[in-house]
Write a protein that holds these residues in place. Structure first.
Motif, PDB file in Angstrom:
ATOM      1  N   MET A   1       0.853  -1.172   0.000  1.00  0.00           N
ATOM      2  CA  MET A   1       0.000   0.000   0.000  1.00  0.00           C
ATOM      3  C   MET A   1       0.902   1.239   0.000  1.00  0.00           C
ATOM      4  SD  MET A   1      -2.889   1.102   2.888  1.00  0.00           S
ATOM      5  CE  MET A   1      -2.244   0.074   4.154  1.00  0.00           C
ATOM      6  N   ALA A   2       0.796   2.051  -1.026  1.00  0.00           N
ATOM      7  CA  ALA A   2       1.557   3.284  -1.105  1.00  0.00           C
ATOM      8  C   ALA A   2       0.944   4.332  -0.178  1.00  0.00           C
ATOM      9  CB  ALA A   2       1.568   3.801  -2.536  1.00  0.00           C
ATOM     10  N   LEU A   3       1.791   5.163   0.390  1.00  0.00           N
ATOM     11  CA  LEU A   3       1.314   6.173   1.325  1.00  0.00           C
ATOM     12  C   LEU A   3       0.306   7.116   0.675  1.00  0.00           C
ATOM     13  CD1 LEU A   3       1.539   7.201   4.182  1.00  0.00           C
ATOM     14  CD2 LEU A   3       3.434   8.624   3.461  1.00  0.00           C
ATOM     15  N   LYS A   4       0.492   7.396  -0.604  1.00  0.00           N
ATOM     16  CA  LYS A   4      -0.450   8.302  -1.288  1.00  0.00           C
ATOM     17  C   LYS A   4      -1.855   7.709  -1.390  1.00  0.00           C
ATOM     18  CE  LYS A   4       0.608   6.673  -5.866  1.00  0.00           C
ATOM     19  NZ  LYS A   4       0.754   6.969  -7.237  1.00  0.00           N
ATOM     20  N   ASP A   5      -1.965   6.404  -1.208  1.00  0.00           N
ATOM     21  CA  ASP A   5      -3.260   5.725  -1.294  1.00  0.00           C
ATOM     22  C   ASP A   5      -3.913   5.534   0.070  1.00  0.00           C
ATOM     23  OD1 ASP A   5      -2.835   5.473  -4.034  1.00  0.00           O
ATOM     24  OD2 ASP A   5      -1.821   3.544  -3.782  1.00  0.00           O
ATOM     25  N   THR A   6      -3.467   6.267   1.097  1.00  0.00           N
ATOM     26  CA  THR A   6      -3.989   6.080   2.447  1.00  0.00           C
ATOM     27  C   THR A   6      -4.604   7.362   2.995  1.00  0.00           C
ATOM     28  OG1 THR A   6      -1.855   6.601   3.469  1.00  0.00           O
ATOM     29  CG2 THR A   6      -2.289   4.284   2.970  1.00  0.00           C
ATOM     30  N   VAL A   7      -5.423   7.191   4.018  1.00  0.00           N
ATOM     31  CA  VAL A   7      -6.041   8.308   4.733  1.00  0.00           C
ATOM     32  C   VAL A   7      -5.952   8.018   6.233  1.00  0.00           C
ATOM     33  CG1 VAL A   7      -7.644   8.948   2.891  1.00  0.00           C
ATOM     34  CG2 VAL A   7      -8.326   7.249   4.572  1.00  0.00           C
ATOM     35  N   LEU A   8      -6.112   9.048   7.049  1.00  0.00           N
ATOM     36  CA  LEU A   8      -6.201   8.865   8.490  1.00  0.00           C
ATOM     37  C   LEU A   8      -7.661   8.692   8.851  1.00  0.00           C
ATOM     38  CD1 LEU A   8      -3.681  11.566   9.727  1.00  0.00           C
ATOM     39  CD2 LEU A   8      -3.318   9.110   9.573  1.00  0.00           C
ATOM     40  N   VAL A   9      -7.962   7.644   9.622  1.00  0.00           N
ATOM     41  CA  VAL A   9      -9.331   7.324   9.999  1.00  0.00           C
ATOM     42  C   VAL A   9      -9.402   7.180  11.515  1.00  0.00           C
ATOM     43  CG1 VAL A   9     -11.193   5.645   9.745  1.00  0.00           C
ATOM     44  CG2 VAL A   9      -9.660   6.068   7.835  1.00  0.00           C
ATOM     45  N   GLU A  10     -10.363   7.850  12.143  1.00  0.00           N
ATOM     46  CA  GLU A  10     -10.566   7.698  13.573  1.00  0.00           C
ATOM     47  C   GLU A  10     -11.448   6.492  13.824  1.00  0.00           C
ATOM     48  OE1 GLU A  10     -12.036  10.258  17.448  1.00  0.00           O
ATOM     49  OE2 GLU A  10     -12.131  11.150  15.467  1.00  0.00           O
ATOM     50  N   GLY A  11     -10.969   5.590  14.660  1.00  0.00           N
ATOM     51  CA  GLY A  11     -11.719   4.382  14.975  1.00  0.00           C
ATOM     52  C   GLY A  11     -11.943   4.241  16.462  1.00  0.00           C
ATOM     53  N   PHE A  12     -12.496   3.119  16.857  1.00  0.00           N
ATOM     54  CA  PHE A  12     -12.835   2.882  18.261  1.00  0.00           C
ATOM     55  C   PHE A  12     -11.606   2.855  19.164  1.00  0.00           C
ATOM     56  CE2 PHE A  12     -14.157   0.079  21.800  1.00  0.00           C
ATOM     57  CZ  PHE A  12     -15.195   0.854  22.280  1.00  0.00           C
ATOM     58  N   PHE A  13     -10.507   2.278  18.688  1.00  0.00           N
ATOM     59  CA  PHE A  13      -9.306   2.123  19.517  1.00  0.00           C
ATOM     60  C   PHE A  13      -8.242   3.168  19.251  1.00  0.00           C
ATOM     61  CE2 PHE A  13     -11.142  -2.164  19.348  1.00  0.00           C
ATOM     62  CZ  PHE A  13     -11.329  -2.363  20.702  1.00  0.00           C
ATOM     63  N   GLY A  14      -8.456   4.073  18.315  1.00  0.00           N
ATOM     64  CA  GLY A  14      -7.463   5.096  18.025  1.00  0.00           C
ATOM     65  C   GLY A  14      -7.558   5.589  16.606  1.00  0.00           C
ATOM     66  N   ILE A  15      -6.429   6.086  16.087  1.00  0.00           N
ATOM     67  CA  ILE A  15      -6.363   6.611  14.736  1.00  0.00           C
ATOM     68  C   ILE A  15      -5.631   5.586  13.871  1.00  0.00           C
ATOM     69  CG2 ILE A  15      -5.486   8.478  13.289  1.00  0.00           C
ATOM     70  CD1 ILE A  15      -5.756  10.308  15.736  1.00  0.00           C
ATOM     71  N   TYR A  16      -6.182   5.337  12.703  1.00  0.00           N
ATOM     72  CA  TYR A  16      -5.643   4.331  11.802  1.00  0.00           C
ATOM     73  C   TYR A  16      -5.153   4.972  10.510  1.00  0.00           C
ATOM     74  CZ  TYR A  16      -8.072   0.907  14.700  1.00  0.00           C
ATOM     75  OH  TYR A  16      -8.506   0.138  15.757  1.00  0.00           O
ATOM     76  N   LEU A  17      -4.132   4.383   9.913  1.00  0.00           N
ATOM     77  CA  LEU A  17      -3.703   4.667   8.561  1.00  0.00           C
ATOM     78  C   LEU A  17      -4.372   3.607   7.710  1.00  0.00           C
ATOM     79  CD1 LEU A  17      -1.798   6.541   6.993  1.00  0.00           C
ATOM     80  CD2 LEU A  17      -0.003   4.843   7.324  1.00  0.00           C
ATOM     81  N   ALA A  18      -5.205   4.009   6.755  1.00  0.00           N
ATOM     82  CA  ALA A  18      -6.033   3.031   6.048  1.00  0.00           C
ATOM     83  C   ALA A  18      -6.230   3.403   4.589  1.00  0.00           C
ATOM     84  CB  ALA A  18      -7.398   2.940   6.722  1.00  0.00           C
ATOM     85  N   LYS A  19      -6.625   2.381   3.810  1.00  0.00           N
ATOM     86  CA  LYS A  19      -7.054   2.631   2.439  1.00  0.00           C
ATOM     87  C   LYS A  19      -8.456   3.218   2.515  1.00  0.00           C
ATOM     88  CE  LYS A  19      -4.651  -0.279  -0.697  1.00  0.00           C
ATOM     89  NZ  LYS A  19      -4.782  -1.242  -1.782  1.00  0.00           N
ATOM     90  N   PRO A  20      -8.728   4.236   1.721  1.00  0.00           N
ATOM     91  CA  PRO A  20     -10.066   4.841   1.779  1.00  0.00           C
ATOM     92  C   PRO A  20     -11.147   3.886   1.271  1.00  0.00           C
ATOM     93  CG  PRO A  20      -8.735   5.833   0.042  1.00  0.00           C
ATOM     94  CD  PRO A  20      -7.855   4.883   0.769  1.00  0.00           C
ATOM     95  N   THR A  21     -12.332   4.000   1.876  1.00  0.00           N
ATOM     96  CA  THR A  21     -13.486   3.211   1.448  1.00  0.00           C
ATOM     97  C   THR A  21     -14.675   4.146   1.279  1.00  0.00           C
ATOM     98  OG1 THR A  21     -14.195   2.790   3.713  1.00  0.00           O
ATOM     99  CG2 THR A  21     -12.747   1.148   2.710  1.00  0.00           C
ATOM    100  N   LYS A  22     -15.689   3.650   0.632  1.00  0.00           N
ATOM    101  CA  LYS A  22     -16.922   4.425   0.493  1.00  0.00           C
ATOM    102  C   LYS A  22     -17.789   4.152   1.707  1.00  0.00           C
ATOM    103  CE  LYS A  22     -16.747   4.393  -4.471  1.00  0.00           C
ATOM    104  NZ  LYS A  22     -17.282   3.954  -5.722  1.00  0.00           N
ATOM    105  N   GLY A  23     -18.462   5.168   2.182  1.00  0.00           N
ATOM    106  CA  GLY A  23     -19.325   4.999   3.341  1.00  0.00           C
ATOM    107  C   GLY A  23     -18.595   5.298   4.644  1.00  0.00           C
ATOM    108  N   ASP A  24     -19.227   4.928   5.748  1.00  0.00           N
ATOM    109  CA  ASP A  24     -18.707   5.254   7.068  1.00  0.00           C
ATOM    110  C   ASP A  24     -17.957   4.118   7.743  1.00  0.00           C
ATOM    111  OD1 ASP A  24     -19.726   7.792   6.894  1.00  0.00           O
ATOM    112  OD2 ASP A  24     -21.608   7.289   7.882  1.00  0.00           O
TER     113      ASP A  24
END
Length: 90
Positions: A1-24
């Motif tokens: 996974m390239a860094l340009k293909d990731t976003v920061l996502v707030e989750g239940f246990f903290g902040i995640y580096l993740a691939k973007p998805t549609k929806g919540d």
């Protein structure tokens, strides 16, 4: 996974580096960002802003101008900032 293909996502246990998805929903392809990584990023931001402003503390504010918190440097970080400011003044 390239860094340009990731976003920061707030989750239940903290902040995640993740691939973007549609929806919540939180993506399955994700990695929890550790506290040490967050502190390291915060330290970098603090150092950069203190050197640019030639100061030893920063006040963070909301968009409406209300103060959120103030951070002051100490110890080796404060010495590093002072040395860098002194070097830049020469």
């Amino acid at each position: 996974m390239a860094l340009k293909d990731t976003v920061l996502v707030e989750g239940f246990f903290g902040i995640y580096l993740a691939k973007p998805t549609k929806g919540d929903r939180i993506p399955n392809d994700r990695r929890l960002i550790t506290d040490n990584e967050i502190i390291g990023m915060f330290e970098h931001l603090l150092k950069k802003r203190c050197i640019a402003g030639e100061c030893s503390s920063i006040v963070f504010t909301k968009a409406d101008g209300d103060d959120i918190f103030e951070v002051s440097t100490k110890g080796s970080l404060s010495r590093d900032i002072c040395a860098e400011v002194y070097k830049n003044r020469k």
